[in-house]
Structures are given as C-alpha cells and as structure tokens.
Design a protein around this motif. Structure first.
Motif, PDB file in Angstrom:
ATOM      1  N   SER A  42       0.817  -1.220   0.000  1.00 24.26           N
ATOM      2  CA  SER A  42       0.000   0.000   0.000  1.00 24.26           C
ATOM      3  C   SER A  42       0.850   1.269   0.000  1.00 24.26           C
ATOM      4  CB  SER A  42      -1.000  -0.002   1.159  1.00 24.26           C
ATOM      5  OG  SER A  42      -0.306  -0.018   2.374  1.00 24.26           O
ATOM      6  N   HIS A  43       2.125   1.173   0.454  1.00 21.08           N
ATOM      7  CA  HIS A  43       2.977   2.373   0.438  1.00 21.08           C
ATOM      8  C   HIS A  43       3.947   2.403  -0.746  1.00 21.08           C
ATOM      9  CE1 HIS A  43       1.447   3.795   4.189  1.00 21.08           C
ATOM     10  NE2 HIS A  43       1.692   2.636   4.769  1.00 21.08           N
ATOM     11  N   LEU A  44       3.782   1.429  -1.644  1.00 20.83           N
ATOM     12  CA  LEU A  44       4.726   1.303  -2.763  1.00 20.83           C
ATOM     13  C   LEU A  44       4.904   2.609  -3.536  1.00 20.83           C
ATOM     14  CD1 LEU A  44       6.504  -0.652  -4.398  1.00 20.83           C
ATOM     15  CD2 LEU A  44       4.503  -1.209  -5.768  1.00 20.83           C
ATOM     16  N   LYS A  45       3.812   3.319  -3.712  1.00 17.97           N
ATOM     17  CA  LYS A  45       3.889   4.524  -4.558  1.00 17.97           C
ATOM     18  C   LYS A  45       4.186   5.795  -3.777  1.00 17.97           C
ATOM     19  CE  LYS A  45       1.614   3.399  -8.775  1.00 17.97           C
ATOM     20  NZ  LYS A  45       0.719   3.921  -9.799  1.00 17.97           N
ATOM     21  N   ASP A  46       4.276   5.674  -2.447  1.00 18.00           N
ATOM     22  CA  ASP A  46       4.565   6.875  -1.657  1.00 18.00           C
ATOM     23  C   ASP A  46       5.945   7.402  -2.015  1.00 18.00           C
ATOM     24  OD1 ASP A  46       2.233   6.235  -0.524  1.00 18.00           O
ATOM     25  OD2 ASP A  46       2.982   5.925   1.511  1.00 18.00           O
ATOM     26  N   GLY A  47       6.034   8.650  -2.367  1.00 21.20           N
ATOM     27  CA  GLY A  47       7.333   9.257  -2.637  1.00 21.20           C
ATOM     28  C   GLY A  47       7.976   8.781  -3.926  1.00 21.20           C
ATOM     29  N   LEU A  48       7.240   8.062  -4.751  1.00 19.76           N
ATOM     30  CA  LEU A  48       7.791   7.646  -6.045  1.00 19.76           C
ATOM     31  C   LEU A  48       7.091   8.406  -7.175  1.00 19.76           C
ATOM     32  CD1 LEU A  48       8.239   3.769  -5.873  1.00 19.76           C
ATOM     33  CD2 LEU A  48       9.994   5.529  -5.733  1.00 19.76           C
ATOM     34  N   TYR A  49       7.877   8.807  -8.145  1.00 13.26           N
ATOM     35  CA  TYR A  49       7.330   9.551  -9.266  1.00 13.26           C
ATOM     36  C   TYR A  49       7.781   8.913 -10.573  1.00 13.26           C
ATOM     37  CZ  TYR A  49       7.360  12.967  -5.504  1.00 13.26           C
ATOM     38  OH  TYR A  49       7.207  13.585  -4.300  1.00 13.26           O
ATOM     39  N   THR A  50       7.111   9.303 -11.639  1.00 16.52           N
ATOM     40  CA  THR A  50       7.592   8.943 -12.967  1.00 16.52           C
ATOM     41  C   THR A  50       8.400  10.135 -13.471  1.00 16.52           C
ATOM     42  OG1 THR A  50       5.636   7.614 -13.352  1.00 16.52           O
ATOM     43  CG2 THR A  50       6.886   8.268 -15.294  1.00 16.52           C
ATOM     44  N   CYS A  51       9.643   9.893 -13.849  1.00 13.73           N
ATOM     45  CA  CYS A  51      10.508  10.977 -14.333  1.00 13.73           C
ATOM     46  C   CYS A  51       9.849  11.648 -15.546  1.00 13.73           C
ATOM     47  CB  CYS A  51      11.885  10.421 -14.711  1.00 13.73           C
ATOM     48  SG  CYS A  51      12.964  11.657 -15.437  1.00 13.73           S
ATOM     49  N   LYS A  52       9.713  12.961 -15.486  1.00 10.96           N
ATOM     50  CA  LYS A  52       9.012  13.681 -16.564  1.00 10.96           C
ATOM     51  C   LYS A  52       9.799  13.684 -17.869  1.00 10.96           C
ATOM     52  CE  LYS A  52       6.204  16.950 -13.968  1.00 10.96           C
ATOM     53  NZ  LYS A  52       6.905  16.793 -12.669  1.00 10.96           N
ATOM     54  N   LEU A  53      11.121  13.433 -17.770  1.00 10.92           N
ATOM     55  CA  LEU A  53      11.928  13.418 -18.986  1.00 10.92           C
ATOM     56  C   LEU A  53      11.938  12.049 -19.640  1.00 10.92           C
ATOM     57  CD1 LEU A  53      15.030  15.493 -17.850  1.00 10.92           C
ATOM     58  CD2 LEU A  53      13.326  16.159 -19.557  1.00 10.92           C
ATOM     59  N   CYS A  54      12.212  11.002 -18.826  1.00 12.16           N
ATOM     60  CA  CYS A  54      12.503   9.698 -19.434  1.00 12.16           C
ATOM     61  C   CYS A  54      11.492   8.603 -19.110  1.00 12.16           C
ATOM     62  CB  CYS A  54      13.904   9.231 -19.030  1.00 12.16           C
ATOM     63  SG  CYS A  54      14.010   8.628 -17.336  1.00 12.16           S
ATOM     64  N   GLY A  55      10.625   8.810 -18.117  1.00  8.15           N
ATOM     65  CA  GLY A  55       9.646   7.772 -17.786  1.00  8.15           C
ATOM     66  C   GLY A  55      10.126   6.766 -16.756  1.00  8.15           C
ATOM     67  N   ASN A  56      11.353   6.944 -16.258  1.00  5.93           N
ATOM     68  CA  ASN A  56      11.873   6.058 -15.206  1.00  5.93           C
ATOM     69  C   ASN A  56      11.088   6.273 -13.909  1.00  5.93           C
ATOM     70  OD1 ASN A  56      13.576   4.325 -13.834  1.00  5.93           O
ATOM     71  ND2 ASN A  56      15.271   5.784 -13.668  1.00  5.93           N
TER      72      ASN A  56
END
Ligand SMILES: [Zn+2]
Length: 194
Positions: A42-56
């Motif tokens: 449930s916390h997997l996505k906390d504080g994680l983003y998709t890099c706006k440049l490369c999608g990482n």
C-alpha cells in the motif's frame, strides 16, 4: 478469498492456479507478516514519481540518470519498461540516457504505440538532442512491431544515428531475463539502421 484470487490473477505470469496457491499461502502466513506485506504494497507509490523526462520510476524528478552529468548525454536508449532499464543498468554496459516507452506496442492486439507515448519520446529527443538513439525493445514479434512503429516516429525526429541492439538476445526472450554478458553483447554489437 475469491476477490484476492481475482486480484492476484492481474499480476504478470500469474494464472488461476498460481493465484489460488498464493492466496492460500497468504492465508497461512501469520498476521504480522501479512500486515508487513500489505504495508509494503500500500505504500509502494509513496514518494515515487515517474521521471518527466525519461519515464523512469524515481524518488525525485528528474531521475538520477537524467540528472547525472557524468553520463553520455548524446546517446538515448529506448526501452519498453523500467524493468528493462534496470536490467541494462545492472549489466553495467551502458552509460547513456534512457527513454522508457511504458505503453506496450502490439499492433497484433490492435495496440499501437499510443500518441501520448510517441509525443513523450519526441519531446525527450527535442530536449536532449541525442546523436544516437538505440532501439532496445525485446526481440520478439511484438517487439519487432514496436521497432517498426518506433522507426516511423524516429525517422521524422532528425536524430543523426538510429541503431538497434543486435544479436545475443534470444528471439522470443525478454531483456529483463537476459544475463549481463548477453546484454553487453547486444549493446556493443548494435548496428546502424539509417
Ligand atoms: Zn529520467
């Protein structure tokens, strides 16, 4: 239990039988372990983003790779997903930038490279102005379709060199499961397309 099994079946590589086996295994785990696992999910996505440049996937945007001044910023390697990016990183055989397509390209399933994915790639190319774009999609029928679709997009992007990773990867195989030597060969033996 049935709801859990249906949810598990949505995971890659998990069919009805595996889903059932996992569900029963979870049922047998003690409560603390189960809560830990649930918490991680449930916390997997906390504080994680998709890099706006490369999608990482990254903890800060842009990601460490896009932000790293020591990387070869004139080479852009186009991969299907973050797993493939991670596989190349772990192989240690590539020091350029990446672009993660994200969407699956499979015209066989009426599922072409989405307009958004194509635009995202073109935007990244305009930003980076690479001398070379390496197409590193999986060598299978679906991957080959991805290759031709990508080629159409790249031909119009003004990139001087477009290459494709070469032999070493088994057809029908996945970049994610290739060992580092195989990936090393594939990158080193890439060849120009146009
Ligand atoms: Zn990035």
């Amino acid at each position: 239990m049935e709801e859990l099994i249906s949810a598990l079946k949505k995971l890659p590589g998990i069919g009805q039988r595996s889903a059932r086996r996992i569900a029963f295994h979870l049922f047998k785990m003690d409560e603390a372990e189960l809560n830990d696992l649930g918490g991680l999910i449930s916390h997997l996505k906390d504080g994680l983003y998709t890099c706006k440049l490369c999608g990482n996937i990254t903890e800060h945007d842009p990601c460490d790779i896009c932000d790293d001044p020591l990387r070869d910023r004139k080479t852009l390697c186009v991969v299907q997903d973050v797993e493939a990016l991670t596989a190349f990183e772990q192989s240690g055989s590539y020091n350029g930038l990446y672009h993660v397509l994200g969407s699956s390209v499979s015209p066989l399933k009426d599922d072409d490279l989405s307009d958004e994915a194509a635009e995202f790639l073109v935007k990244h190319i305009e930003e980076v102005k690479p001398d070379e774009v390496i197409i590193a999609t999986n060598p299978k029928v679906e991957g080959d379709m991805a290759y031709y679709t990508l080629l159409d997009v790249l031909r119009n992007s003004g990139v001087p060199n477009i290459t494709r990773i070469a032999y070493g990867l088994p057809v029908g195989g996945s970049i994610v499961f290739a060992d580092r030597f195989t990936l090393h060969t594939a990158i080193e033996a890439r060849r120009p397309i146009i």
